[in-house]
Write a protein that holds these residues in place. Sequence first.
Motif, PDB file in Angstrom:
ATOM      1  N   GLY A  32       0.814  -1.215   0.000  1.00 38.43           N
ATOM      2  CA  GLY A  32       0.000   0.000   0.000  1.00 38.43           C
ATOM      3  C   GLY A  32       0.842   1.257   0.000  1.00 38.43           C
ATOM      4  O   GLY A  32       0.321   2.369   0.020  1.00 38.43           O
ATOM      5  N   GLY A  33       2.164   1.094  -0.003  1.00 41.37           N
ATOM      6  CA  GLY A  33       3.073   2.234  -0.007  1.00 41.37           C
ATOM      7  C   GLY A  33       3.521   2.682   1.369  1.00 41.37           C
ATOM      8  O   GLY A  33       4.370   3.562   1.494  1.00 41.37           O
ATOM      9  N   GLN A  34       2.976   2.091   2.430  1.00 36.78           N
ATOM     10  CA  GLN A  34       3.383   2.467   3.778  1.00 36.78           C
ATOM     11  C   GLN A  34       4.797   1.956   4.042  1.00 36.78           C
ATOM     12  O   GLN A  34       5.148   0.868   3.618  1.00 36.78           O
ATOM     13  CB  GLN A  34       2.462   1.870   4.841  1.00 36.78           C
ATOM     14  N   THR A  35       5.556   2.745   4.784  1.00 33.74           N
ATOM     15  CA  THR A  35       6.900   2.328   5.169  1.00 33.74           C
ATOM     16  C   THR A  35       6.928   2.118   6.675  1.00 33.74           C
ATOM     17  O   THR A  35       6.447   2.947   7.438  1.00 33.74           O
ATOM     18  CB  THR A  35       7.944   3.386   4.762  1.00 33.74           C
ATOM     19  N   VAL A  36       7.501   0.992   7.083  1.00 26.88           N
ATOM     20  CA  VAL A  36       7.618   0.648   8.498  1.00 26.88           C
ATOM     21  C   VAL A  36       9.100   0.608   8.837  1.00 26.88           C
ATOM     22  O   VAL A  36       9.878  -0.074   8.170  1.00 26.88           O
ATOM     23  CB  VAL A  36       6.964  -0.722   8.792  1.00 26.88           C
ATOM     24  N   LYS A  37       9.493   1.334   9.889  1.00 27.56           N
ATOM     25  CA  LYS A  37      10.873   1.324  10.360  1.00 27.56           C
ATOM     26  C   LYS A  37      11.081   0.067  11.204  1.00 27.56           C
ATOM     27  O   LYS A  37      10.356  -0.169  12.164  1.00 27.56           O
ATOM     28  CB  LYS A  37      11.153   2.574  11.195  1.00 27.56           C
ATOM     29  N   LEU A  38      12.078  -0.729  10.823  1.00 22.17           N
ATOM     30  CA  LEU A  38      12.348  -2.001  11.494  1.00 22.17           C
ATOM     31  C   LEU A  38      13.790  -2.071  11.972  1.00 22.17           C
ATOM     32  O   LEU A  38      14.667  -1.372  11.465  1.00 22.17           O
ATOM     33  CB  LEU A  38      12.089  -3.165  10.533  1.00 22.17           C
ATOM     34  N   SER A  39      14.023  -2.958  12.910  1.00 23.42           N
ATOM     35  CA  SER A  39      15.356  -3.238  13.416  1.00 23.42           C
ATOM     36  C   SER A  39      15.281  -4.604  14.088  1.00 23.42           C
ATOM     37  O   SER A  39      14.223  -5.236  14.106  1.00 23.42           O
ATOM     38  CB  SER A  39      15.787  -2.169  14.425  1.00 23.42           C
ATOM     39  N   SER A  40      16.373  -5.051  14.625  1.00 17.58           N
ATOM     40  CA  SER A  40      16.304  -6.261  15.447  1.00 17.58           C
ATOM     41  C   SER A  40      15.823  -5.846  16.836  1.00 17.58           C
ATOM     42  O   SER A  40      15.747  -4.665  17.164  1.00 17.58           O
ATOM     43  CB  SER A  40      17.672  -6.947  15.525  1.00 17.58           C
ATOM     44  N   ALA A  41      15.496  -6.825  17.651  1.00 16.90           N
ATOM     45  CA  ALA A  41      15.097  -6.544  19.027  1.00 16.90           C
ATOM     46  C   ALA A  41      16.264  -5.879  19.757  1.00 16.90           C
ATOM     47  O   ALA A  41      17.433  -6.091  19.413  1.00 16.90           O
ATOM     48  CB  ALA A  41      14.698  -7.841  19.725  1.00 16.90           C
ATOM     49  N   VAL A  42      15.948  -5.092  20.752  1.00  9.32           N
ATOM     50  CA  VAL A  42      16.973  -4.389  21.525  1.00  9.32           C
ATOM     51  C   VAL A  42      18.004  -5.375  22.078  1.00  9.32           C
ATOM     52  O   VAL A  42      19.208  -5.079  22.097  1.00  9.32           O
ATOM     53  CB  VAL A  42      16.330  -3.558  22.651  1.00  9.32           C
ATOM     54  N   ASP A  43      17.553  -6.550  22.495  1.00  9.53           N
ATOM     55  CA  ASP A  43      18.468  -7.566  23.026  1.00  9.53           C
ATOM     56  C   ASP A  43      19.506  -8.018  22.003  1.00  9.53           C
ATOM     57  O   ASP A  43      20.522  -8.602  22.370  1.00  9.53           O
ATOM     58  CB  ASP A  43      17.689  -8.794  23.494  1.00  9.53           C
ATOM     59  N   TYR A  44      19.228  -7.742  20.722  1.00 12.45           N
ATOM     60  CA  TYR A  44      20.131  -8.154  19.650  1.00 12.45           C
ATOM     61  C   TYR A  44      20.680  -6.934  18.908  1.00 12.45           C
ATOM     62  O   TYR A  44      20.822  -6.934  17.700  1.00 12.45           O
ATOM     63  CB  TYR A  44      19.407  -9.117  18.696  1.00 12.45           C
ATOM     64  N   LYS A  45      20.952  -5.875  19.696  1.00 14.27           N
ATOM     65  CA  LYS A  45      21.582  -4.650  19.214  1.00 14.27           C
ATOM     66  C   LYS A  45      20.686  -3.828  18.304  1.00 14.27           C
ATOM     67  O   LYS A  45      21.150  -3.086  17.454  1.00 14.27           O
ATOM     68  CB  LYS A  45      22.926  -4.948  18.531  1.00 14.27           C
ATOM     69  N   GLY A  46      19.380  -3.958  18.490  1.00 10.99           N
ATOM     70  CA  GLY A  46      18.431  -3.230  17.666  1.00 10.99           C
ATOM     71  C   GLY A  46      18.054  -1.875  18.233  1.00 10.99           C
ATOM     72  O   GLY A  46      18.420  -1.508  19.350  1.00 10.99           O
ATOM     73  N   ASP A  47      17.329  -1.143  17.448  1.00  9.29           N
ATOM     74  CA  ASP A  47      16.883   0.209  17.756  1.00  9.29           C
ATOM     75  C   ASP A  47      15.567   0.134  18.543  1.00  9.29           C
ATOM     76  O   ASP A  47      14.574  -0.401  18.040  1.00  9.29           O
ATOM     77  CB  ASP A  47      16.671   0.953  16.434  1.00  9.29           C
ATOM     78  N   PRO A  48      15.520   0.696  19.753  1.00  8.04           N
ATOM     79  CA  PRO A  48      14.287   0.622  20.543  1.00  8.04           C
ATOM     80  C   PRO A  48      13.138   1.431  19.933  1.00  8.04           C
ATOM     81  O   PRO A  48      11.983   1.242  20.298  1.00  8.04           O
ATOM     82  CB  PRO A  48      14.700   1.183  21.908  1.00  8.04           C
ATOM     83  N   ASP A  49      13.439   2.327  18.995  1.00 10.39           N
ATOM     84  CA  ASP A  49      12.410   3.144  18.357  1.00 10.39           C
ATOM     85  C   ASP A  49      11.871   2.523  17.073  1.00 10.39           C
ATOM     86  O   ASP A  49      11.113   3.166  16.340  1.00 10.39           O
ATOM     87  CB  ASP A  49      12.954   4.547  18.062  1.00 10.39           C
ATOM     88  N   ALA A  50      12.274   1.282  16.793  1.00 11.35           N
ATOM     89  CA  ALA A  50      11.807   0.595  15.593  1.00 11.35           C
ATOM     90  C   ALA A  50      11.150  -0.716  15.990  1.00 11.35           C
ATOM     91  O   ALA A  50      11.451  -1.287  17.037  1.00 11.35           O
ATOM     92  CB  ALA A  50      12.986   0.336  14.650  1.00 11.35           C
ATOM     93  N   ALA A  51      10.253  -1.184  15.141  1.00 14.03           N
ATOM     94  CA  ALA A  51       9.611  -2.485  15.380  1.00 14.03           C
ATOM     95  C   ALA A  51      10.602  -3.585  15.048  1.00 14.03           C
ATOM     96  O   ALA A  51      11.425  -3.441  14.139  1.00 14.03           O
ATOM     97  CB  ALA A  51       8.373  -2.609  14.501  1.00 14.03           C
ATOM     98  N   ASP A  52      10.540  -4.691  15.786  1.00 17.01           N
ATOM     99  CA  ASP A  52      11.396  -5.833  15.468  1.00 17.01           C
ATOM    100  C   ASP A  52      10.550  -6.944  14.851  1.00 17.01           C
ATOM    101  O   ASP A  52       9.317  -6.914  14.939  1.00 17.01           O
ATOM    102  CB  ASP A  52      12.185  -6.301  16.698  1.00 17.01           C
ATOM    103  N   PRO A  53      11.172  -7.914  14.193  1.00  8.72           N
ATOM    104  CA  PRO A  53      10.402  -8.968  13.521  1.00  8.72           C
ATOM    105  C   PRO A  53       9.479  -9.739  14.458  1.00  8.72           C
ATOM    106  O   PRO A  53       8.371 -10.122  14.050  1.00  8.72           O
ATOM    107  CB  PRO A  53      11.487  -9.885  12.934  1.00  8.72           C
TER     108      PRO A  53
END
Length: 151
Positions: A32-53
């Motif tokens: 639909g054209g929406q963009t979702v900011k993703l990262s790994s979980a915080v426990d795996y060095k991810g960004d807390p401001d992004a959704a993880d898988p």
Amino acid sequence: MSQHLSRIEWQRAAHPTEADTFSRNHAATLNGGQTVKLSSAVDYKGDPDAADPEQMLLTALASCHMLTFLAVAEVKGLRVERYVDNPVAHLEKNAEGRMAVTRIDLSPQVSFSGDNQPDAEALDKLHASAHRNCFIAHSITSKVTVTPVTA
């Protein structure tokens, strides 16, 4: 049948706090054209401001259950006014000793309006029907429990 598309894009960048590794941030663009900011979980060095898988898997299942529940309720002549869930995914070792989302707990709280109010048994049957008919529930191997929350 239907197809559901997504584009995942990652570009190498320095990790914001750890110089010896890379940023896990990436984006998913949905059909639909929406963009979702993703990262790994915080426990795996991810960004807390992004959704993880894991959150996205949990959200997909909870959303599917809700949408199926709303459709089943409508067919039964029930008017749902509000649906709130605080689902939880459990990331732990599975039977093979590998990390997996092994359990997902849904705890939907549903409000109805009108004269046709389901009792606890009818509500359980509605949720059971929603679970049986949810496409995402059929697509994962995690144990899913649904515990309706009454107001």
